[in-house]
Design a protein around this motif. Structure first.
Motif, PDB file in Angstrom:
ATOM      1  N   VAL A   1       0.837  -1.207   0.000  1.00 56.11           N
ATOM      2  CA  VAL A   1       0.000   0.000   0.000  1.00 56.11           C
ATOM      3  C   VAL A   1       0.872   1.257   0.000  1.00 56.11           C
ATOM      4  O   VAL A   1       0.618   2.204  -0.759  1.00 56.11           O
ATOM      5  N   GLU A   2       1.924   1.268   0.819  1.00 61.66           N
ATOM      6  CA  GLU A   2       2.825   2.429   0.856  1.00 61.66           C
ATOM      7  C   GLU A   2       3.499   2.640  -0.492  1.00 61.66           C
ATOM      8  O   GLU A   2       3.600   3.774  -0.985  1.00 61.66           O
ATOM      9  N   LYS A  52       1.062   4.015  -3.089  1.00 58.44           N
ATOM     10  CA  LYS A  52       0.840   5.454  -2.911  1.00 58.44           C
ATOM     11  C   LYS A  52       1.997   6.252  -3.486  1.00 58.44           C
ATOM     12  O   LYS A  52       1.795   7.272  -4.164  1.00 58.44           O
ATOM     13  N   GLU A 110      -7.275  -2.737   1.979  1.00 57.37           N
ATOM     14  CA  GLU A 110      -5.840  -2.679   2.228  1.00 57.37           C
ATOM     15  C   GLU A 110      -5.283  -4.091   2.421  1.00 57.37           C
ATOM     16  O   GLU A 110      -5.996  -5.001   2.859  1.00 57.37           O
ATOM     17  N   GLU A 151       1.916   6.178  -7.322  1.00 56.84           N
ATOM     18  CA  GLU A 151       0.832   6.997  -7.860  1.00 56.84           C
ATOM     19  C   GLU A 151       1.110   8.483  -7.673  1.00 56.84           C
ATOM     20  O   GLU A 151       0.763   9.306  -8.524  1.00 56.84           O
ATOM     21  N   GLU A 152       1.770   8.850  -6.571  1.00 51.21           N
ATOM     22  CA  GLU A 152       2.163  10.249  -6.367  1.00 51.21           C
ATOM     23  C   GLU A 152       3.158  10.701  -7.429  1.00 51.21           C
ATOM     24  O   GLU A 152       3.120  11.852  -7.891  1.00 51.21           O
ATOM     25  N   PRO A 191      -7.188   3.530  -6.770  1.00 50.12           N
ATOM     26  CA  PRO A 191      -6.182   4.400  -6.156  1.00 50.12           C
ATOM     27  C   PRO A 191      -5.912   4.020  -4.710  1.00 50.12           C
ATOM     28  O   PRO A 191      -6.847   3.736  -3.946  1.00 50.12           O
ATOM     29  N   ALA A 192      -4.650   3.991  -4.336  1.00 44.14           N
ATOM     30  CA  ALA A 192      -4.274   3.478  -3.021  1.00 44.14           C
ATOM     31  C   ALA A 192      -4.953   4.224  -1.878  1.00 44.14           C
ATOM     32  O   ALA A 192      -5.297   3.630  -0.853  1.00 44.14           O
ATOM     33  N   HIS A 193      -5.178   5.530  -2.050  1.00 42.32           N
ATOM     34  CA  HIS A 193      -5.805   6.291  -0.962  1.00 42.32           C
ATOM     35  C   HIS A 193      -7.302   5.990  -0.833  1.00 42.32           C
ATOM     36  O   HIS A 193      -7.933   6.408   0.140  1.00 42.32           O
TER      37      HIS A 193
END
Length: 439
Positions: free
Chosen positions: A115-116, A119, A219, A122-123, A335-337
């Motif tokens: 997950v980290e 993110k 998650e 994707e950032e 999207p991870a968030h």
């Protein structure tokens, strides 16, 4: 034709060497298929002098994969080092921070930090691809992330570890003990010198946690999986399963219920006439159950240098075909968030029932006592039989096989515990779930 896509490969073991060899020998065909050349610009491994059967002309060598991720003139960082921490994690993070695309076959890394890393990717607007992390050459990640978008999944399950499947297959076909089959698997290279990660179910659990996230949009929670390996499976269990019309497989199962998500890895009895029961040797199989498609079963090579390299190559070519500004596929399917917190399901009735093997002293009242303990825990029995390949004698311990109807795991464990307290049980009881898949 567009500029070449430059690749850096960290880890030149069986998979890494196969990948580089394929990229070199099929360079022309890949360039035509992808619309641009793909070149290996850098590699990292421990021993620079080892002959791996690949050409090193024009390739920069790095002893440290983290340094390669930070400094090499590359577009894509391919991590084949392995492990959830250390060089693997540090190099992948460094590559993403730098703005490189990443391809990995590392299920341990993703199950712990997926997950980290998603993110971060994707950032940065970069791809993090990992088809080879689950089921080797079977394209299950792409199927879940892309092909079946819009389907609501209810259950995923499958054979995800070739080592365990090979051992169980050999036990059944040749009547060998678990220990003998494990030694043979190690000799053939199907099992590691320390095979515990495979045979205790951890490898399957890591893969299952990734599929669970892709299927259910939650998650990753590898630490929420009920885990049981195959070390306690005996040849007696194999024979008893066959007599009852079943075959034993190590399955990873995840399903969505009203109270949450259930994840489990354990030996399982599946009907002999089911498709998944026919998946033998080191082959893997993954079944997906959804509302639109119904059930899809994918079968193929789950490990090995060529199969894994093929999956890694597919991830690289996807990157080669992508274009700046195009909408990227979310790393974990959404999207991870926006991934939902993992909610573990409450204990519920297991529809397939249970197989229970008990070795007992041959004395009056044992059958009646066992039946009573089951009834006291509201367990309905489909059958209870004495099972022995040897003549029955007063002094010989007897094997009793029970098959239950749908019931709660807690009830089964409580009943077995009560039986152990009666004093006639010899050794530990065996309890195996029964699944009745649609395929």
């Amino acid at each position: 034709m567009a500029n070449a896509l430059k690749i850096g490969v960290a880890g030149l073991g069986t998979v890494g060497a196969s990948l580089v060899r394929i990229l070199q020998t099929r360079a022309n065909a890949l360039a035509v298929a992808c619309g641009r050349p793909i070149t290996v610009a850098a590699v990292s491994a421990r021993d620079a002098s080892k002959d791996r059967g690949i050409l090193m002309d024009g390739i920069t060598w790095y002893a440290d994969p983290v340094e390669m991720a930070k400094q090499a003139d590359i577009d894509v960082f391919v991590e084949l080092v392995g492990g959830s921490e250390g060089a693997a994690e540090d190099s992948v993070r460094a590559a993403l921070v730098r703005g490189l695309h990443v391809v990995t076959a590392n299920k341990a890394l993703l199950s712990h930090h997926g997950v980290e890393l998603a993110k971060l990717a994707e950032e940065k607007g970069r791809l993090l691809n990992y088809e080879a992390a689950v089921a080797g050459g079977i394209p299950v990640i792409k199927t879940l992330r892309e092909s079946l978008t819009g389907n609501n999944f209810s259950r995923i399950y499958g054979i995800m570890n070739g080592t365990c499947n090979y051992i169980l297959t050999r036990m059944e076909r040749e009547g060998l003990s678990f220990a003998d089959c494990l030694k043979e698997a190690q000799r053939l290279g199907y099992a590691e010198a320390d095979p515990s990660f495979d045979i205790e179910g951890n490898d399957t659990a890591h893969k299952l946690s990734i599929l669970t996230t892709l299927a259910f949009g939650c998650e990753i929670s590898a630490d929420k999986i009920y885990l049981e390996g195959i070390t306690n499976i005996s040849i007696e269990d194999i024979h008893a399963a066959a007599d009852l019309g079943y075959r034993i497989k190590l399955l990873g199962v995840a399903q969505k219920t009203e109270s949450g998500i259930e994840q489990r890895v354990h030996p399982t009895m599946v009907p002999l006439d089911s498709v998944i029961a026919q998946v033998d040797g080191v082959t893997n199989a993954v079944a997906l159950e959804s509302d639109i498609l119904g059930e899809l079963l994918m079968v193929g090579p789950g490990a090995g240098g060529e199969a894994t390299a093929s999956a890694v190559l597919g991830d690289i070519t996807d990157i080669a075909k992508s274009r700046p500004g195009a909408q990227e596929v979310p790393v974990l399917g959404r999207p991870a968030h926006l991934l939902e917190p993992y909610r573990q399901a409450e204990m519920q009735s297991h529809e397939g029932g249970y197989f229970i093997r008990l070795t007992v002293q041959d004395r009056t009242g044992v059958f009646a006592s066992i039946a009573t303990k089951m009834a006291e825990n509201a367990i309905s029995l489909e059958s209870i039989v004495q099972h022995s390949k040897q003549p029955v004698t007063p002094d010989r311990p007897q094997t009793i096989i029970l098959v239950t109807h749908a019931t709660m795991e807690s009830a089964v464990r409580k009943a077995v515990g009560a039986i152990k307290g009666e004093g006639y049980l010899i050794g530990e009881p065996q309890v195996i779930r029964i699944e009745r898949p649609k395929t």
